[in-house]
Design a protein around this motif. Sequence first.
Motif, PDB file in Angstrom:
ATOM      1  N   TYR A   1      17.149  28.661 -44.409  1.00 15.31           N
ATOM      2  CA  TYR A   1      16.611  27.473 -43.743  1.00 15.31           C
ATOM      3  C   TYR A   1      16.269  27.770 -42.281  1.00 15.31           C
ATOM      4  N   ILE A   2      15.058  27.400 -41.869  1.00 13.48           N
ATOM      5  CA  ILE A   2      14.610  27.591 -40.483  1.00 13.48           C
ATOM      6  C   ILE A   2      14.831  26.287 -39.728  1.00 13.48           C
ATOM      7  N   GLN A   3      15.610  26.355 -38.666  1.00 14.61           N
ATOM      8  CA  GLN A   3      16.001  25.172 -37.902  1.00 14.61           C
ATOM      9  C   GLN A   3      15.364  25.233 -36.512  1.00 14.61           C
ATOM     10  N   HIS A   4      14.668  24.168 -36.109  1.00 15.53           N
ATOM     11  CA  HIS A   4      14.034  24.117 -34.794  1.00 15.53           C
ATOM     12  C   HIS A   4      14.805  23.259 -33.793  1.00 15.53           C
ATOM     13  N   ASN A   5      15.914  22.652 -34.200  1.00 23.19           N
ATOM     14  CA  ASN A   5      16.742  21.888 -33.274  1.00 23.19           C
ATOM     15  C   ASN A   5      17.355  22.873 -32.268  1.00 23.19           C
ATOM     16  N   PRO A   6      17.263  22.582 -30.956  1.00 24.90           N
ATOM     17  CA  PRO A   6      17.752  23.542 -29.964  1.00 24.90           C
ATOM     18  C   PRO A   6      19.267  23.730 -29.947  1.00 24.90           C
ATOM     19  N   TYR A   7      20.008  22.876 -30.650  1.00 30.54           N
ATOM     20  CA  TYR A   7      21.462  22.951 -30.626  1.00 30.54           C
ATOM     21  C   TYR A   7      22.076  23.451 -31.928  1.00 30.54           C
ATOM     22  N   ILE A   8      21.251  23.747 -32.923  1.00 31.19           N
ATOM     23  CA  ILE A   8      21.749  24.193 -34.225  1.00 31.19           C
ATOM     24  C   ILE A   8      21.019  25.467 -34.606  1.00 31.19           C
ATOM     25  N   LEU A   9      21.754  26.472 -35.034  1.00 29.22           N
ATOM     26  CA  LEU A   9      21.149  27.731 -35.448  1.00 29.22           C
ATOM     27  C   LEU A   9      20.481  27.575 -36.812  1.00 29.22           C
ATOM     28  N   SER A  10      19.569  28.478 -37.129  1.00 27.52           N
ATOM     29  CA  SER A  10      18.948  28.498 -38.450  1.00 27.52           C
ATOM     30  C   SER A  10      19.969  28.912 -39.497  1.00 27.52           C
ATOM     31  N   GLY A  11      19.652  28.604 -40.751  1.00 25.27           N
ATOM     32  CA  GLY A  11      20.524  28.938 -41.875  1.00 25.27           C
ATOM     33  C   GLY A  11      21.250  27.703 -42.389  1.00 25.27           C
ATOM     34  N   ARG A  12      21.352  27.618 -43.704  1.00 26.76           N
ATOM     35  CA  ARG A  12      22.001  26.458 -44.339  1.00 26.76           C
ATOM     36  C   ARG A  12      23.440  26.286 -43.862  1.00 26.76           C
ATOM     37  N   ASN A  13      24.197  27.364 -43.778  1.00 27.71           N
ATOM     38  CA  ASN A  13      25.601  27.258 -43.387  1.00 27.71           C
ATOM     39  C   ASN A  13      25.763  26.782 -41.948  1.00 27.71           C
ATOM     40  N   ALA A  14      24.850  27.178 -41.058  1.00 24.96           N
ATOM     41  CA  ALA A  14      24.909  26.717 -39.664  1.00 24.96           C
ATOM     42  C   ALA A  14      24.668  25.213 -39.596  1.00 24.96           C
ATOM     43  N   THR A  15      23.756  24.711 -40.422  1.00 21.83           N
ATOM     44  CA  THR A  15      23.481  23.273 -40.438  1.00 21.83           C
ATOM     45  C   THR A  15      24.680  22.505 -40.991  1.00 21.83           C
ATOM     46  N   ILE A  16      25.277  23.000 -42.046  1.00 22.14           N
ATOM     47  CA  ILE A  16      26.459  22.353 -42.608  1.00 22.14           C
ATOM     48  C   ILE A  16      27.577  22.309 -41.566  1.00 22.14           C
ATOM     49  N   ALA A  17      27.789  23.417 -40.873  1.00 19.90           N
ATOM     50  CA  ALA A  17      28.848  23.470 -39.854  1.00 19.90           C
ATOM     51  C   ALA A  17      28.552  22.527 -38.696  1.00 19.90           C
ATOM     52  N   ALA A  18      27.293  22.445 -38.279  1.00 18.44           N
ATOM     53  CA  ALA A  18      26.928  21.606 -37.128  1.00 18.44           C
ATOM     54  C   ALA A  18      27.012  20.122 -37.452  1.00 18.44           C
ATOM     55  N   LEU A  19      26.593  19.732 -38.642  1.00 23.69           N
ATOM     56  CA  LEU A  19      26.575  18.303 -38.973  1.00 23.69           C
ATOM     57  C   LEU A  19      27.937  17.789 -39.407  1.00 23.69           C
ATOM     58  N   GLY A  20      28.684  18.602 -40.145  1.00 25.93           N
ATOM     59  CA  GLY A  20      30.035  18.246 -40.555  1.00 25.93           C
ATOM     60  C   GLY A  20      30.280  16.757 -40.633  1.00 25.93           C
ATOM     61  N   SER A  21      31.007  16.230 -39.675  1.00 21.41           N
ATOM     62  CA  SER A  21      31.335  14.805 -39.646  1.00 21.41           C
ATOM     63  C   SER A  21      30.554  14.074 -38.556  1.00 21.41           C
ATOM     64  N   TYR A  22      29.443  14.648 -38.104  1.00 19.20           N
ATOM     65  CA  TYR A  22      28.658  14.092 -36.993  1.00 19.20           C
ATOM     66  C   TYR A  22      28.283  12.629 -37.204  1.00 19.20           C
ATOM     67  N   PHE A  23      27.866  12.273 -38.407  1.00 18.26           N
ATOM     68  CA  PHE A  23      27.384  10.915 -38.668  1.00 18.26           C
ATOM     69  C   PHE A  23      28.463   9.967 -39.201  1.00 18.26           C
ATOM     70  N   ASP A  24      29.717  10.383 -39.217  1.00 15.49           N
ATOM     71  CA  ASP A  24      30.787   9.506 -39.699  1.00 15.49           C
ATOM     72  C   ASP A  24      30.807   8.200 -38.907  1.00 15.49           C
ATOM     73  N   GLY A  25      30.835   7.087 -39.604  1.00 11.80           N
ATOM     74  CA  GLY A  25      30.889   5.775 -38.980  1.00 11.80           C
ATOM     75  C   GLY A  25      29.557   5.238 -38.510  1.00 11.80           C
ATOM     76  N   ALA A  26      28.484   5.995 -38.685  1.00  7.04           N
ATOM     77  CA  ALA A  26      27.164   5.563 -38.221  1.00  7.04           C
ATOM     78  C   ALA A  26      26.492   4.653 -39.247  1.00  7.04           C
ATOM     79  N   ASN A  27      25.663   3.741 -38.745  1.00  4.38           N
ATOM     80  CA  ASN A  27      24.849   2.862 -39.578  1.00  4.38           C
ATOM     81  C   ASN A  27      23.394   3.319 -39.452  1.00  4.38           C
ATOM     82  N   PHE A  28      22.701   3.477 -40.577  1.00  5.98           N
ATOM     83  CA  PHE A  28      21.327   3.963 -40.600  1.00  5.98           C
ATOM     84  C   PHE A  28      20.363   2.847 -40.991  1.00  5.98           C
ATOM     85  N   THR A  29      19.227   2.783 -40.293  1.00  7.37           N
ATOM     86  CA  THR A  29      18.126   1.898 -40.668  1.00  7.37           C
ATOM     87  C   THR A  29      16.879   2.771 -40.762  1.00  7.37           C
TER      88      THR A  29
END
Length: 101
Positions: free
Chosen positions: A14-42
Amino acid sequence: MGTTSLEDFVSRDYIQHNPYILSGRNATIAALGSYFDGANFTFLQILFDSPYGAVHYKVQFPDSPPIAYFDMWRFNGTCIEEHWDVIQPLPTNATNPLALF
């Protein structure tokens, strides 16, 4: 956030262009982890024109101002190969009542 969908539908290379997350599926999984816990999405807009898909949405964390997200992905069939995003919090002094949403 569960990781099953990321493991099933995101390329290992996976190629990631976010400046705070490295490329690769595992890097994205590690970065997002529980990031959105408790968030409401619209979800505001969902677009798809193969091989690209994009979503504009509002995220509301408890006791925080809303944040606008715009994510765009490049697909190979059902596999996500590449990702871009723009993230912007709603300014407290916004004069436009339609700002970001």
